[in-house]
Write an enzyme that holds these catalytic residues in place. Structure first.
Site, short mmCIF file in Angstrom:
data_model
loop_
_atom_site.label_atom_id
_atom_site.label_comp_id
_atom_site.label_asym_id
_atom_site.label_seq_id
_atom_site.Cartn_x
_atom_site.Cartn_y
_atom_site.Cartn_z
N GLY A 1 -6.07 10.12 22.30
CA GLY A 1 -6.81 8.94 22.73
C GLY A 1 -8.29 9.01 22.34
CB ALA B 1 -4.75 10.05 27.23
CD GLU C 1 -1.72 11.09 20.31
OE1 GLU C 1 -1.71 11.62 19.18
OE2 GLU C 1 -2.60 10.29 20.69
CD GLU D 1 -4.52 6.72 20.13
OE1 GLU D 1 -4.53 7.47 21.14
OE2 GLU D 1 -3.58 5.94 19.87
N1 CAA Z 1 -5.91 16.40 29.05
C1 CAA Z 1 -6.19 17.13 30.16
N2 CAA Z 1 -6.93 18.25 30.14
C2 CAA Z 1 -7.43 18.65 28.96
C3 CAA Z 1 -7.16 17.96 27.78
C4 CAA Z 1 -6.39 16.77 27.85
N3 CAA Z 1 -6.14 15.99 26.79
N4 CAA Z 1 -7.77 18.62 26.76
C5 CAA Z 1 -8.38 19.67 27.30
N5 CAA Z 1 -8.17 19.71 28.63
C6 CAA Z 1 -8.65 20.69 29.60
C7 CAA Z 1 -7.81 21.94 29.59
O1 CAA Z 1 -6.63 21.77 30.34
C8 CAA Z 1 -8.76 22.95 30.20
O2 CAA Z 1 -8.81 22.77 31.59
P1 CAA Z 1 -8.43 24.00 32.58
O3 CAA Z 1 -9.44 25.06 32.26
O4 CAA Z 1 -8.59 23.39 33.95
O5 CAA Z 1 -7.05 24.39 32.23
C9 CAA Z 1 -10.13 22.50 29.64
O6 CAA Z 1 -9.94 21.15 29.24
C10 CAA Z 1 -10.57 23.30 28.44
O7 CAA Z 1 -9.52 23.24 27.47
P2 CAA Z 1 -8.91 24.55 26.74
O8 CAA Z 1 -9.05 25.74 27.62
O9 CAA Z 1 -7.54 24.18 26.26
O10 CAA Z 1 -9.95 24.68 25.52
P3 CAA Z 1 -9.64 25.33 24.09
O11 CAA Z 1 -10.98 25.41 23.43
O12 CAA Z 1 -8.84 26.56 24.23
O13 CAA Z 1 -8.74 24.25 23.32
C11 CAA Z 1 -8.15 22.03 22.60
C12 CAA Z 1 -9.30 23.01 22.99
C13 CAA Z 1 -7.52 22.49 21.29
C14 CAA Z 1 -8.81 20.67 22.41
C15 CAA Z 1 -7.09 22.00 23.72
O14 CAA Z 1 -7.74 21.79 24.96
C16 CAA Z 1 -6.05 20.93 23.53
O15 CAA Z 1 -5.16 21.06 22.72
N6 CAA Z 1 -6.17 19.83 24.32
C17 CAA Z 1 -5.20 18.75 24.28
C18 CAA Z 1 -5.43 17.86 23.08
C19 CAA Z 1 -4.39 16.75 23.03
O16 CAA Z 1 -3.19 17.01 22.94
N7 CAA Z 1 -4.85 15.49 23.10
C20 CAA Z 1 -3.96 14.34 23.06
C21 CAA Z 1 -3.56 13.93 24.45
S1 CAA Z 1 -2.28 12.73 24.44
C22 CAA Z 1 -3.05 11.23 24.22
O17 CAA Z 1 -4.25 11.14 24.04
C23 CAA Z 1 -2.14 10.04 24.30
C24 CAA Z 1 -2.68 8.75 23.78
O18 CAA Z 1 -2.49 8.42 22.62
C25 CAA Z 1 -3.35 7.85 24.65
#
Ligand code: CAA
Length: 257
Positions: free
Chosen positions: A108, A63, A131, A111
């Site tokens: 998400g 998400a 999360e 999920e």
């Molecule tokens: N939400 C918003 N933006 C996201 C995102 C997310 N979940 N995952 C990646 N992005 C975006 C980054 O912000 C980045 O955008 P910008 O360049 O504009 O900053 C772009 O995608 C590329 O990401 P990274 O530069 O971080 O890429 P990376 O290769 O260095 O890392 C990653 C990859 C490990 C997947 C890292 O992006 C990350 O940790 N993302 C978040 C993963 C996460 O925590 N997901 C769970 C979300 S909470 C949820 O889903 C709740 C639920 O249960 C419903």
């Protein structure tokens, strides 16, 4: 278009198309995904649905954290319910759904893959529920479906630690059904769906409905549902055709009636 839908015969491929954000899903994408899945669920010409992500890096990286950052309790409740609706469509639409996990499937994203009936992963896939690192826990069905797909202790380990797992571990734990080299993933998913699309659609729909009860609720009641759905199939032309084809030593031609 944020959510692409492409048809390949009786198969629909749904692609979350936001590669610049690793296909993270904000409210606009979630609502559009819900709407497209509702259409596909109702479309009898579609026999199987594949869910995947655009680009080579991600299925869905979760998400959208930037969207969730400012949410209050009531908005978070609605956000959770929207994710639940998308998951419910994947889980209960009367045709098989297959996740083609082509990279990060986190939060998400994991999920949504878990809500699909079957999951195929590329060798580069990374799955997880990170999360807790954001001060929340999985809110799109992960607290329930991860344990059902794997085991309660393994699900707790992944949710409590937020650890990402690779494709081979996911396969060993039953989190995915199969692993393929990245360039072959979509071909394998389409081949699998071709196999499914050739089966009797009513038989698959009723099998899915009955099997969705397997790990929940009252066992005796679920067996009663199985008995009801099993009997109903004997009112269909597909049952007559399938059994006649066996007796006549030929391939069946199922029509979904
Ligand atoms: N939400 C918003 N933006 C996201 C995102 C997310 N979940 N995952 C990646 N992005 C975006 C980054 O912000 C980045 O955008 P910008 O360049 O504009 O900053 C772009 O995608 C590329 O990401 P990274 O530069 O971080 O890429 P990376 O290769 O260095 O890392 C990653 C990859 C490990 C997947 C890292 O992006 C990350 O940790 N993302 C978040 C993963 C996460 O925590 N997901 C769970 C979300 S909470 C949820 O889903 C709740 C639920 O249960 C419903």
């Amino acid at each position: 278009m944020a959510i692409d839908v492409e048809r390949s015969g009786a198969i629909a491929v749904v692609t979350v198309n936001r590669p610049e954000a690793l296909n993270a899903i904000d409210v606009e994408h979630a609502a559009e995904l819900r709407d497209r899945l509702e259409e596909l669920a109702a479309d009898e010409a579609v026999r199987a649905v594949i869910l995947t992500g655009a680009g080579e890096k991600a299925f869905v990286a979760g998400a959208d954290i930037k969207y969730m950052h400012g949410l209050g309790v009531l908005e978070a409740r609605r956000w959770g319910e929207l994710g639940h609706r998308v998951g419910a469509l994947l889980e209960t639409m009367p045709k098989p759904t297959v996740a083609a996990v082509n990279g990060f499937a986190l939060g998400g994203g994991c999920e949504l893959a878990l809500a699909c009936d079957l999951r195929l992963a590329s060798t580069s896939a990374k799955l997880g529920q990170p999360e807790v690192n954001l001060g929340i826990f999985p809110g799109w069905g992960g607290t329930q479906r991860l344990a059902r797909a794997t085991s309660l202790a393994y699900a707790k380990e992944l949710v409590f630690t937020g650890r990402m797992v690779g494709a081979e571990e996911a396969l060993a734990r039953g989190l995915v059904n199969a692993v393929h080299e990245a360039p072959e993933l979509m071909t394998k998913a389409l081949e699998l769906c071709d196999t499914l699309a050739a089966k009797g659609p009513l038989a698959l729909a009723y099998a899915k409905e009955a099997m969705n009860l397997a790990l929940q609720g009252d066992h005796a009641e679920s067996l009663e549902t199985e008995a009801r759905l099993f009997a109903m199939l004997f009112a269909t032309a597909d049952q007559k055709e399938g059994m006649a084809a066996f007796v006549e030593k030929r391939e069946p031609r199922f029509r979904g009636s």
